[in-house]
Design a protein around this motif. Structure first.
Motif, short mmCIF file in Angstrom:
data_model
loop_
_atom_site.label_atom_id
_atom_site.label_comp_id
_atom_site.label_asym_id
_atom_site.label_seq_id
_atom_site.Cartn_x
_atom_site.Cartn_y
_atom_site.Cartn_z
N ARG A 242 -3.84 -0.30 -8.63
CA ARG A 242 -2.88 0.80 -8.55
C ARG A 242 -3.62 2.04 -8.07
O ARG A 242 -4.58 2.50 -8.69
N MET A 243 -3.19 2.55 -6.95
CA MET A 243 -3.93 3.60 -6.26
C MET A 243 -3.92 4.92 -7.03
O MET A 243 -4.84 5.73 -6.89
N SER A 244 -2.93 5.15 -7.86
CA SER A 244 -2.82 6.42 -8.56
C SER A 244 -3.90 6.61 -9.62
O SER A 244 -4.32 7.74 -9.90
N ASP A 245 -4.37 5.51 -10.21
CA ASP A 245 -5.38 5.64 -11.26
C ASP A 245 -6.51 4.61 -11.18
O ASP A 245 -7.41 4.61 -12.01
N GLU B 88 0.84 -1.20 0.00
CA GLU B 88 0.00 0.00 0.00
C GLU B 88 0.87 1.25 0.00
O GLU B 88 0.61 2.21 -0.74
N GLN B 89 1.93 1.25 0.80
CA GLN B 89 2.86 2.38 0.82
C GLN B 89 3.55 2.56 -0.53
O GLN B 89 3.94 3.67 -0.90
N SER B 90 3.67 1.44 -1.28
CA SER B 90 4.30 1.49 -2.60
C SER B 90 3.32 1.89 -3.69
O SER B 90 3.71 2.02 -4.85
N GLY B 91 2.04 2.02 -3.32
CA GLY B 91 1.05 2.51 -4.27
C GLY B 91 0.10 1.46 -4.80
O GLY B 91 -0.64 1.73 -5.77
N TYR B 92 0.06 0.27 -4.16
CA TYR B 92 -0.77 -0.82 -4.65
C TYR B 92 -1.63 -1.38 -3.53
O TYR B 92 -1.10 -1.80 -2.49
N GLU C 251 6.83 -1.58 -12.89
CA GLU C 251 7.97 -1.33 -12.02
C GLU C 251 8.36 -2.60 -11.28
O GLU C 251 7.61 -3.59 -11.27
#
Length: 369
Positions: free
Chosen positions: A80-83, A36-40, A125
């Motif tokens: 993916r939390m960004s999108d 989660e901290q890595s964005g997932y 990544e």
């Protein structure tokens, strides 16, 4: 005088409660916060506060979204939390598969990623697992099995053949042998075929497991196919050619050159066999109407590796075959050899309704992305 040490008494482990996390899943749960901290973001099942939704409801665990258990211990879906896009996470044990990450990144590099002939899965990544140097996570776009949903027309299958042949040809042109390119390691970007979504593990079901997930066709919404899983792959230099590798048995155990000898062989003709045998078993033997590709496939699966065509030859020969196929053939329905008559009748009616609509709208018979 020697003394004997009594063996430790075996402690009986309690049986795992149906629907609870299995051992591989516990690893993902334990790394959920880091991911989660890595964005997932992992699904609710893998979070600390998870409480099974079926408890006290009378529902069966396998009918609930959070009760479905992954079939692959090293793969898991995430958001993916960004999108908000669906991605796939693969846990790679680097000592066991020392070349996988480098080869995957090679085909994801700027120099190769933009080439339309490149059908290798793109790496978003690489995440190094913080508490274990031996493991890394490959983050990739989420892919579906290449044949799920089922193919509707011969044109859709021809598109699949074109892309699979082209993808392996591209790998070989860059001196990389896949070494495990059977149907298990060919996927497609078919998320958009399901406008209302699907469950990422039980992929024929709706996201909430309330019923079958509805899908459209590849003809209407073309897909791109990808070669995945480079754990057994090897890259060579021009000075290494032709390479020689000891037999390594992937998902397809039928490779002729591996049956009676452990002598090193050239892995490039073995790749050709894998792809040809996938077509032989998955299409020629399983479905009607694929006589047009039988001569090519027969050459691809010859017992003598030296007699098999190269992928350049396969691509060239299939282009000639494709040009010989009529529009009528390309728009015709794919029928399974074990299809029940009532199902065949129903599917034929649905197919003809779609076919007429596609023809009127001039939608291409071979859907290429």
């Amino acid at each position: 005088m020697s003394t004997s040490v009594p063996a430790e008494e075996e402690v009986e482990q309690p049986a795992r409660e149906p629907g609870s996390l299995n051992k591989p899943e516990l690893w993902w749960r334990d790394h959920q916060k880091w991911l989660e901290q890595s964005g997932y973001m992992l699904r609710q099942r893998y979070r600390d506060a998870w409480s099974p939704s079926w408890k006290g409801t009378g529902k069966k665990w396998y009918d609930c979204e959070d009760g479905v258990t992954p079939r692959n211990a090293v793969m898991l879906d995430a958001t993916r939390m960004s999108d908000g896009s669906l991605v796939a996470l693969k846990k790679v044990h680097k000592p066991s598969y020392p070349y996988e990450i480098a080869i995957a990144l090679l085909f994801s590099s700027d120099a190769l990623a933009s080439d339309p002939r490149n059908h290798c899965i793109r790496i978003i990544e690489v995440l190094q697992v913080p508490d274990d140097e031996d493991f890394a996570i490959l983050v990739m776009p989420y892919m579906r099995k290449y044949d799920l949903p089922r193919f509707d027309t011969f044109g859709e299958v021809v598109s699949f053949f074109i892309q699979a042949f082209e993808g392996l040809q591209f790998m070989h042109a860059h001196l990389v042998a896949h070494r495990d390119c059977d149907g298990r390691n060919i996927m497609m970007d078919g998320v958009h075929l399901y406008p209302q979504g699907f469950h990422p593990v039980d992929t024929i079901m709706k996201p909430d497991m309330s019923g079958w997930a509805k899908h459209t066709t590849r003809t209407l919404h073309p897909v791109k196919y990808y070669l995945v899983d480079f754990g057994l792959s090897r890259r060579y230099s021009a000075e290494d050619l032709p390479p020689r590798e000891p037999p390594i048995r992937g998902g397809d155990k039928s490779v002729p050159e591996f049956q009676h000898s452990d002598e090193p062989v050239d892995p490039f003709p073995t790749d050709v066999y894998y792809l040809g045998n996938m077509i032989r078993e998955g299409f020629i033997q399983k479905r009607y109407g694929f006589e047009f590709i039988e001569p090519l496939v027969s050459d691809m699966v010859q017992d003598d590796p030296s007699k098999r065509p190269t992928m350049d030859e396969v691509v060239s020969r299939f282009e000639t075959i494709r040009k010989s196929l009529s529009s009528w053939k390309l728009r015709s329905r794919i029928a399974e050899r074990d299809e029940l008559a009532i199902i065949e009748f129903y599917r034929a009616i649905i197919h003809w309704r779609r076919r007429i609509g596609y023809f009127i709208r001039r939608i291409p018979a071979v859907p290429l992305p």
